[in-house]
Scaffold this active site. Structure first.
Site, PDB file in Angstrom:
ATOM      1  N   SER B 313      -3.232   4.580  -5.862  1.00 58.63           N
ATOM      2  CA  SER B 313      -2.185   4.626  -6.872  1.00 58.63           C
ATOM      3  C   SER B 313      -0.986   5.482  -6.487  1.00 58.63           C
ATOM      4  O   SER B 313       0.056   5.398  -7.135  1.00 58.63           O
ATOM      5  CB  SER B 313      -2.762   5.160  -8.172  1.00 58.63           C
ATOM      6  N   THR B 314      -1.126   6.317  -5.451  1.00 58.26           N
ATOM      7  CA  THR B 314       0.040   7.104  -5.050  1.00 58.26           C
ATOM      8  C   THR B 314       1.192   6.185  -4.672  1.00 58.26           C
ATOM      9  O   THR B 314       2.338   6.583  -4.716  1.00 58.26           O
ATOM     10  CB  THR B 314      -0.289   7.986  -3.840  1.00 58.26           C
TER      11      THR B 314
END
Lengths: 387, 610
Positions: B313-314
């Site tokens: 998700s970064t």
């Protein structure tokens, strides 16, 4: 047919041997060989002095020795070049058997001169390297096998020759002498190629090798780094290759002058494996170019002369000998200019070495004998083409 | 080709009738066939011989050209004239950004033997065995009494050992000076420094050459006498590096992870202030590389640079920032988050169901896969891919380590809709944590591209503007909200305004598919949010911990985030970063002169830590 000539004397039954030999000989190749030998002596005057001084011998000891062996080699070469292909085949096969026995016996009777590989046979005043003498015999034997396999109902000669090649290569690799093993393998491949190796097989093997190389380059970083390192122009000036490169660069186009070179003092193998570096340093690129031209002339002339040859044995044996000779020279010079990874191999007729120069003389004599002009039935071929 | 039979029946019969010998016919046919074969072989050989002659001519020409090229070039070094070539010693030191030594040289000795000069070979062998218990006495005796003329005994010995060998009084045992490379900080910054070994060895000296890391990347520079011993100043700060490694090691143990990596980078310059990968090693005694199995199992593996991880998700901030830049959305635009979402035959789901619609800010704050995919779809595959390429996620980083090229990101060859979708939330594209640091650096740097470097204080061209400053500022603001009210609440370190994004990515199996219970937990942080100065990446490999209720959890919010928070808490003061507080702190007059690093005294400010 028989009745027509029965009882008549052949017109030139006693065609004198020497004039016919001279008339049919490839005189250009012969001249090139003499040129190479003269160059070798000239370079020996410079390159072998440090070795002689190190061994506390007269300065030109090795030059005299080389001149003696070289003279002997030239005589052997001339005598052999007078033989017929059939005689070449016989002495070739006998020579192969003799040197094969010697090679098998090497581990028991040979010496290694402290160099880690048992390749030499010491005869007191001179040491012999049987593998040098094996090559011409090997070529003759394989050519015989392959030529026989082209006869109707002939033996499976290619298979036999392959077995012989495999045994010899393994024997040489065990010594270990990978350089000679590679040469033997190469001359077999060349003969197999000319004897009509199937194109599909050749293309397949070449394609596989190429793909394997590309794959290895792409997937293995270690391999890629080695190749890159080999291709890059960076070089450590303290290695043998480094000295050789430096010598070539120092020499430039016209050399630093006779006897002025320094590489022969730092390279232990200056008089054998790296003699081309000495030539480049002292006499410059000009002499190197002459040497290359001499080798190139010998190889290409011989191959082109073999084009006309209708006798399969003579054609194959000639090809094998010429190519082995050419590749040996190519490898030696290729190493010095870093086109190839380092591998100890002498420059035929130029490098110092008694056994090497005599073996080269025998091989060259055989080649000269095989490339002599002979009646080839060209007229019959032309007539048959019309049929 | 029609082949005539060797014994054609018609002719044979006729010959028999005439009373001739039919064998003549066979012999005649045999001769013909043989002639044909020979002619064919000859024709084939002709072509091949010409080919070979041509090849040989070309090969000789190549050698000639090469020889000419060499002859035309200048000699590289006048080394050929020197009889005993000098081996270069005095490798330059490596220091950190404040001049503290990371690698230097130490003079020791080597011991070698001249067996032919020995008085008592057996006694010498016995004595050596006493001093160096790891030597083989039998073998020494054999070598000393054989006909070897030279042999190494030990490459590096201590002064005490040297004295002991000296006391043997054996004239055949000799010493040579030997410079050796020393890393006084042990395993601190081990991966960055790499290590060194001996190259050419002589009796009087040995060449020290770099074999990995910066030592190898700058090998030529470090050995170049033209630099006159000027040290190589890295961008690393030794104390920060040490603090980072400490916290990571503890965090790795607490979170039961198999590996950890952390990168701290200055946003404006791209200089890497600390970069650690655990487990690590001591460059003074570099372990051997693994010959079998995964290279990443070896402590030599630098996760920060060589690791290829799907960072989860970064990555979501990238499509969001791009959409803001393109004006497709603003932070409060509503995006449908109806889960699950179907693309082709794939279903995309969220960790929780976030209801019908989320604002763009909440997409990041709550980390919704579905809504991120919708934003990526608004951008389109081409533009999405271009932007990721500009962020540097498609090529190896240009950081000055020999290992950098091995950190080539794994980028999908083709981008069908489903790949574009998964890449938007960080799956299907594997990059190193350093790539992530550079990409976050670009966002934090007002959209100007940041290239990571390990060299301190070098003037470098300004990066390309790939994102408008306004969009970049909005993105950083969203990242700040992730920490204040989102998935990374544990990262709040009072005063440092941490902004960042978590990422929990399932680890791919070597055999394909993903592990259910192994993740890479990443936290990519930027601080302070109001004026971003630093980027921090913390990633844990296979972490697992238990929350307050005793339930096992692996999400980045519960593993990487607390570790990152601790890192910031420790290194903030070391970086001289002043925490912003609302309270007015009393000024404290120093009662003693604080001991500070040289060169920093002028700029020192005392800051009370709460």
């Amino acid at each position: 047919m028989t009745e027509m000539v029965f009882g008549t004397t052949p017109a030139r039954a006693a065609d004198p041997i020497l004039p016919r030999w001279w008339r049919t000989l490839d005189k250009w190749t012969l001249a090139c060989v003499f040129g190479l030998f003269a160059t070798g002596i000239l370079l020996g005057l410079a390159a072998s002095v440090p070795l002689a001084e190190r061994n506390n011998l007269p300065r030109f000891f090795y030059v005299q020795r080389q001149a003696m062996f070289g003279g002997l080699a030239l005589v052997v070469m001339l005598v052999i070049s007078m033989l017929s292909p059939r005689q070449i085949r016989r002495i070739g096969v006998l020579g192969f058997l003799a040197s094969f026995v010697l090679i098998v016996a090497l581990p028991f009777v040979g010496t290694d001169f402290g160099k880690g590989a048992t390749r030499w046979l010491s005869l007191g005043f001179v040491s012999v390297q049987p593998s040098e003498f094996l090559k011409p015999g090997f070529v003759a034997l394989c050519a015989w096998f392959m030529a026989a396999s082209q006869q109707v109902g002939g033996p499976a000669g290619r298979l036999y020759s392959f077995c012989v090649a495999a045994v010899v290569v393994v024997l040489l690799a065990l010594q270990p002498d990978f350089g000679q093993a590679a040469l033997v393998l190469f001359s077999w491949l060349v003969m197999y190629f000319v004897a009509g190796a199937p194109m599909v097989l050749l293309l397949g093997v070449a394609g596989l090798a190429l793909m394997g190389g590309i794959f290895a380059y792409g997937s293995s970083e270690h391999f890629a780094r080695r190749i890159d390192g080999f291709l890059s122009s960076e070089i450590d000036p303290r290695t043998q290759i480094g000295y050789a490169t430096n010598a070539i660069q120092e020499g430039g186009f016209f050399g630093v002058g006779v006897g002025e070179g320094s590489v022969k003092w730092s390279l232990p193998d200056a008089h054998t494996d790296f003699i081309i570096a000495v030539a480049a340093e002292e006499y410059g690129f000009v002499l190197v170019l002459v040497i290359i031209a001499l080798y190139c002339t010998i190889v290409t002339r011989s191959l082109l002369r073999l084009l006309r040859e209708r006798d399969a044995f003579a054609r194959l044996a000639g090809t094998g000998l010429a190519c082995a000779f050419g590749v040996q020279a190519l490898i030696n010079m290729g190493v010095a200019v870093r086109l190839l990874p380092a591998k100890g191999m002498t420059l035929p007729f130029v490098s110092y070495g008694g056994s090497s120069v005599i073996a080269s003389g025998i091989a060259m004599g055989m080649l000269l004998a095989l490339t002599r002009t002979r009646p080839q039935g060209e007229l019959a071929a032309i007539l048959r083409r019309g049929r | 080709m029609i082949r005539t039979p060797l014994r054609p029946l018609a002719r044979i019969l006729r010959a028999r009738e005439r009373g001739e010998n039919p064998d003549d016919i066979e012999a005649e046919n045999r001769r013909r066939r043989h002639e044909e074969i020979e002619a064919r072989a000859h024709r084939r050989a002709e072509g091949r011989l010409v080919l070979m002659a041509g090849l040989f001519a070309m090969a000789f020409a190549t050698v000639g050209v090469r020889m000419g090229a060499l002859a035309a070039s200048e000699p590289a070094e006048p080394g050929a004239q020197v009889l005993s070539a000098q081996i270069m010693s005095q490798r330059a030191d490596i220091t950190d950004r404040r001049g503290r030594v990371l690698a230097t040289n130490l003079l020791t000795h080597s011991v070698y033997a001249h067996p032919h000069q020995m008085v008592d070979p057996v006694g010498a062998a016995r004595g050596l065995k006493r001093i160096f218990p790891d030597l083989d006495e039998e073998r020494l005796i054999r070598d000393f009494t054989g006909d070897r003329r030279f042999m190494w005994i030990k490459r590096k010995i201590s002064p005490e050992q040297m004295q002991a060998v000296h006391d043997l009084g054996e004239p055949g045992l000799l010493f040579g000076p030997r410079e050796m490379r020393v890393y006084p900080n042990g395993d601190v910054a081990a991966h960055i420094l790499g290590g060194s070994g001996f190259g050419n060895e002589g009796v009087n000296s040995a060449e020290v050459i770099g074999i990995a890391g910066v030592e190898k990347a700058f090998d030529a520079w470090l050995r170049d006498p033209a630099n006159e011993g000027a040290p190589l100043a890295l961008s690393i700060d030794l104390t920060v590096q040490q603090a980072m490694e400490d916290v990571l090691a503890t965090g790795m143990r607490v979170m039961n992870a198999v590996g950890a990596t952390g990168i701290l980078m200055e946003v404006r310059t791209g200089e890497i202030i600390a970069m650690a990968s655990l487990p690590d090693f001591d460059p003074n005694d570099r372990p051997r590389p693994l010959l079998t199995g995964e290279p990443s199992d070896s402590p030599l593996f630098n996760r920060a640079v060589q690791g290829q991880y799907e960072l989860g998700s970064t990555f979501k901030i990238f499509p969001v920032a791009q959409a803001l830049d393109l004006g497709l959305v603003n932070p409060s635009t509503g995006i449908s988050a109806a889960a699950p979402m179907r693309i082709g035959r794939f279903l995309i789901n969220d960790f929780h169901n976030y209801g019908r619609e989320l604002s763009v800010t909440d997409v990041i704050v709550k980390s919704s896969n579905v809504a991120t995919v919708r934003i990526a779809q608004m951008i389109g595959v081409e533009r999405q891919r271009d932007f990721l390429r500009k962020l540097g996620l498609f090529e190896p980083t240009s950081v000055e380590m020999v290992e950098a090229p091995t950190g080539q990101p794994l980028v999908p060859q083709r981008w069908p809709a489903v790949t574009a979708a998964t890449v938007s939330f960080g799956h299907g594209l594997a990059a190193s944590p350093l790539h992530l640091a550079a990409a976050y650096g670009t966002i934090a740097n007002g959209g100007k591209r940041v290239t990571p470097t390990l060299i301190h204080g070098r003037q470098r061209p300004e990066g390309e503007q790939i994102l408008s400053p306004r969009a970049a500022a909005m993105a950083v603001d969203m990242l700040r909200q992730v920490v204040t009210r989102g998935t990374a609440r544990g990262a709040e370190v009072p005063g440092y305004e941490v902004a960042g994004k978590t990422g929990t990515a399932d680890k791919p199996r070597a055999t394909g598919g993903y592990y259910k219970n192994k993740v890479i937990a990443t936290f990519a942080a930027v601080f302070p949010a109001s004026d971003p100065k630093y980027v921090l990446i913390v990633a844990l490999d296979e972490p697992s911990t238990r929350n307050a209720n005793g339930i096992e959890t692996r999400t980045a919010g519960t593993t990487a985030v607390p570790v990152a928070a601790e890192v910031i808490r420790r290194i903030g003061p070391l970086l001289g970063l002043e925490p912003k507080t609302d309270e007015k702190l009393p000024t404290i007059a120093p009662r003693f002169a604080p001991r500070v690093e040289p060169g920093e005294e002028a700029g020192v400010r005392l800051v009370a830590n709460q």
